[in-house]
Write a protein that holds these residues in place. Structure first.
Motif, PDB file in Angstrom:
ATOM      1  N   ALA A 239     -89.974  -1.263   5.444  1.00 41.27           N
ATOM      2  CA  ALA A 239     -90.991  -0.772   6.386  1.00 41.27           C
ATOM      3  C   ALA A 239     -92.058  -1.827   6.652  1.00 41.27           C
ATOM      4  O   ALA A 239     -92.518  -1.998   7.787  1.00 41.27           O
ATOM      5  CB  ALA A 239     -91.641   0.499   5.835  1.00 41.27           C
ATOM      6  N   LEU A 240     -92.439  -2.557   5.607  1.00 41.73           N
ATOM      7  CA  LEU A 240     -93.472  -3.581   5.769  1.00 41.73           C
ATOM      8  C   LEU A 240     -92.959  -4.779   6.559  1.00 41.73           C
ATOM      9  O   LEU A 240     -93.694  -5.361   7.371  1.00 41.73           O
ATOM     10  CB  LEU A 240     -93.965  -4.042   4.396  1.00 41.73           C
ATOM     11  CG  LEU A 240     -94.722  -3.016   3.545  1.00 41.73           C
ATOM     12  CD1 LEU A 240     -95.175  -3.664   2.238  1.00 41.73           C
ATOM     13  CD2 LEU A 240     -95.935  -2.457   4.301  1.00 41.73           C
ATOM     14  N   MET A 247     -96.968   0.566  13.665  1.00 39.74           N
ATOM     15  CA  MET A 247     -97.898   0.624  12.549  1.00 39.74           C
ATOM     16  C   MET A 247     -98.024   2.036  11.982  1.00 39.74           C
ATOM     17  O   MET A 247     -98.155   2.214  10.759  1.00 39.74           O
ATOM     18  CB  MET A 247     -99.272   0.113  12.993  1.00 39.74           C
ATOM     19  CG  MET A 247    -100.304   0.062  11.866  1.00 39.74           C
ATOM     20  SD  MET A 247     -99.740  -0.936  10.444  1.00 39.74           S
ATOM     21  CE  MET A 247     -99.679  -2.580  11.215  1.00 39.74           C
ATOM     22  N   LYS A 250     -95.296   2.613   9.527  1.00 34.65           N
ATOM     23  CA  LYS A 250     -95.546   1.883   8.278  1.00 34.65           C
ATOM     24  C   LYS A 250     -96.578   2.604   7.416  1.00 34.65           C
ATOM     25  O   LYS A 250     -96.419   2.711   6.185  1.00 34.65           O
ATOM     26  CB  LYS A 250     -96.033   0.467   8.595  1.00 34.65           C
ATOM     27  CG  LYS A 250     -95.016  -0.405   9.331  1.00 34.65           C
ATOM     28  CD  LYS A 250     -95.650  -1.742   9.703  1.00 34.65           C
ATOM     29  CE  LYS A 250     -94.709  -2.605  10.553  1.00 34.65           C
ATOM     30  NZ  LYS A 250     -93.609  -3.155   9.762  1.00 34.65           N
ATOM     31  N   TYR A 253     -95.018   5.890   5.963  1.00 34.55           N
ATOM     32  CA  TYR A 253     -94.073   5.664   4.865  1.00 34.55           C
ATOM     33  C   TYR A 253     -94.782   5.095   3.636  1.00 34.55           C
ATOM     34  O   TYR A 253     -94.351   5.325   2.509  1.00 34.55           O
ATOM     35  CB  TYR A 253     -92.920   4.748   5.285  1.00 34.55           C
ATOM     36  CG  TYR A 253     -91.761   4.877   4.311  1.00 34.55           C
ATOM     37  CD1 TYR A 253     -90.889   5.959   4.399  1.00 34.55           C
ATOM     38  CD2 TYR A 253     -91.593   3.971   3.274  1.00 34.55           C
ATOM     39  CE1 TYR A 253     -89.856   6.123   3.487  1.00 34.55           C
ATOM     40  CE2 TYR A 253     -90.565   4.130   2.350  1.00 34.55           C
ATOM     41  CZ  TYR A 253     -89.710   5.204   2.473  1.00 34.55           C
ATOM     42  OH  TYR A 253     -88.704   5.365   1.545  1.00 34.55           O
ATOM     43  N   THR A 254     -95.864   4.387   3.859  1.00 37.41           N
ATOM     44  CA  THR A 254     -96.679   3.912   2.734  1.00 37.41           C
ATOM     45  C   THR A 254     -97.270   5.092   1.978  1.00 37.41           C
ATOM     46  O   THR A 254     -97.298   5.100   0.737  1.00 37.41           O
ATOM     47  CB  THR A 254     -97.801   2.986   3.239  1.00 37.41           C
ATOM     48  OG1 THR A 254     -97.225   1.838   3.862  1.00 37.41           O
ATOM     49  CG2 THR A 254     -98.679   2.531   2.076  1.00 37.41           C
TER      50      THR A 254
END
Length: 512
Positions: A239-240, A247, A250, A253-254
């Protein structure tokens, strides 16, 4: 030789392909096969009864249910389940989600609901396989929907019919929840995560669902929480680094990754783990654990490959090969795929070898078996697609195109013939009778399951009689291998004896 090619082509087109290998017909047959082979397990589940830790984990929730009524009972039971999970987290092990769900077994509310134990545990197995294959094969790789149904059905049949310890995986609720249930939940989490990455879309609703699943999986058995940790971190890195993801994706999911890490930390860092570890004295180094997990992983994979399993995997490969004709994916890296998937399978063995230098419980073998079947199934599918692409490349070459086209019918007929002959020569009656479905049928037809059910019903009548505080029971006369897990003894201080007595509020329960 032309006549031989033409004859094979005639039989292939007229009989095998149109009748037997019609995708729709074969998908229908596969689903019916899955239902019929699973039905005996569902039926024998109606003769099942709770045992051992089923009572230990529900002492608090059972008391809450008896002492409250109406809507207050619901909140009291849930509160008691949370109390059970937190107390076990402090004094025994960090598997908080497993403890919570084990404290809410269906038979807690009525012994007549014990059949739901096997329905839940078998049902989530089938659901996890179909969902993961739906995501991988149908949505990501673009296989035909009938092909994905066939492959999922056969994989589910193999997973169910030769589970090493079916009594602990499907019928003993606490054992099944502690191990197999959370593994299947982990594969649903993986499938949902992969689908989000494939569509490059993670809505708020789906993010919340992922976070809930992540927190649950992280609180399951250590082997499963470690597996979830590995694929969650891998996807987080993806994802990163993936520039095609927006964004907001990301960030969401973070958040999911952070939730998993919190759950993972709670599970692995629980104070109770240290106390539980004192009962084991064979703790290994990390390097020794990894080496042993890979080596023993090979051994278990070989152990579980009987004739039925091997034929099922080969059948999956044949269907995957035939069904990959219109699949665009190129399957370029089969060796790398094997290494990655085998590593994921080996992860399942690592907690066992790290803490005890082995597999500490028979039910642990169930998740190893399921991992092995999924490893075999996904790899044969990948290699089937890889072989199809190689043949497509040859067909695109004018020098080989006519030869490959004429060879196909003969080759397919030979493969089918060899497949059938292998089964005729190697499939034994013993391997067939060892399947869980056949064993369930034998137990039902012989009356063994009904006798066990009647004897346990008689015991439960005494358990529910509030006028009896000292319970003396006759020993069981039958022990059905699929639904009998454990029994009390003539020692009232025995673990099972005093836990069942505590659950039913008796002074003691013994066999006389």
């Amino acid at each position: 030789m032309t006549w031989l090619f033409n004859m094979c082509k005639f039989f292939w087109n007229k009989y095998f392909y149109k009748l037997i290998f019609s995708k729709r017909n074969l998908a229908f047959i596969s689903v019916i096969g899955l239902i019929l082979s699973t039905l005996p397990l569902i039926i024998i589940g109606f003769y099942n009864h709770p045992s051992a830790d089923d009572f230990n984990y529900t002492i608090l929730t059972g008391a809450a249910l008896r002492n409250n009524s109406g809507i207050f009972a619901v909140f009291a039971v849930i509160g008691a389940a949370i109390e059970r999970a937190t107390s076990y987290w402090s004094v025994w092990q960090g598997t908080y989600a497993m403890s919570f769900i084990a404290a809410l077994r269906p038979s807690l509310f009525s012994e007549q609901l014990t059949f739901l134990h096997s329905v839940i545990l078998i049902g989530i197995l089938i659901l996890s396989i179909f969902y993961l294959f739906y995501v991988l094969l149908y949505r990501i790789l673009g296989y035909d929907k009938y092909i994905y149904i066939i492959l999922a059905s056969v994989t589910a049949i193999l997973s169910i019919q030769y589970l090493p310890n079916a009594v602990e995986g499907f019928f003993w609720y606490t054992g099944g929840v502690g191990y197999t249930f959370f593994l299947y939940l982990a594969f649903i989490l993986l499938g949902k995560s992969l689908l989000a990455f494939h569509t490059k879309n993670l809505s708020v609703k789906n993010c919340i669902a992922l976070c809930i699943l992540s927190f649950c999986v992280a609180g399951g058995h250590f082997a499963i929480t470690l597996l979830g940790f590995v694929f969650t971190i891998i996807l987080f890195i993806e994802a990163l680094l993936n520039k095609n993801l927006v964004m907001s994706f990301k960030i969401k999911y973070t958040v999911n990754t952070i939730i998993y890490l919190i759950g993972f930390g709670l599970c692995v860092g629980a104070p109770g783990n240290l106390r539980r570890q004192e009962s084991f004295n064979e703790k290994q180094t990390v390097i020794a654990t990894i080496v042993k997990a890979y080596l023993h992983g090979l051994g278990y994979a070989k152990l579980y490959t009987n004739t039925v399993v091997l034929m099922g995997i080969i059948f999956i490969g044949i269907i995957a090969f035939l069904g990959s004709k219109k699949v665009i994916y190129h399957f370029k890296y089969p060796v790398i795929f094997t290494l990655i998937t085998f590593s994921m399978y080996a992860v399942l063995l690592m907690p066992g070898f790290y803490s005890t230098n082995g597999i500490p419980a028979p039910r642990y073998l169930d998740i190893i078996y399921f991992g092995a079947i999924l490893f075999f199934s996904t790899n044969i599918i990948y290699y089937g697609g890889w072989l199809r692409n190689k043949l497509n490349e040859l067909e695109s070459n004018s020098q080989f195109s006519e030869f490959i086209t004429s060879l196909k019918p003969l080759a397919l007929n030979i493969v089918i013939f060899l497949f059938i002959m292998y089964g005729v020569n190697h499939l034994t009656t013993l391997e067939i009778t060892l399947s869980t479905g056949v064993r369930a049928i034998k137990s039902i037809v012989s009356g063994e399951a009904a006798d066990f059910d009647a004897q346990m019903d008689a015991r439960e009548e005494l358990y529910h009689d509030d006028t009896i505080k000292e319970v003396y029971l006759s020993p069981l006369t039958v022990y059905p291998e699929l639904i009998y897990f454990d029994d009390i003894t003539d020692d009232k201080e025995n673990y099972a004896n005093y836990k069942i007595a505590e659950y039913y509020d008796k002074d003691f329960i013994v066999i006389q």
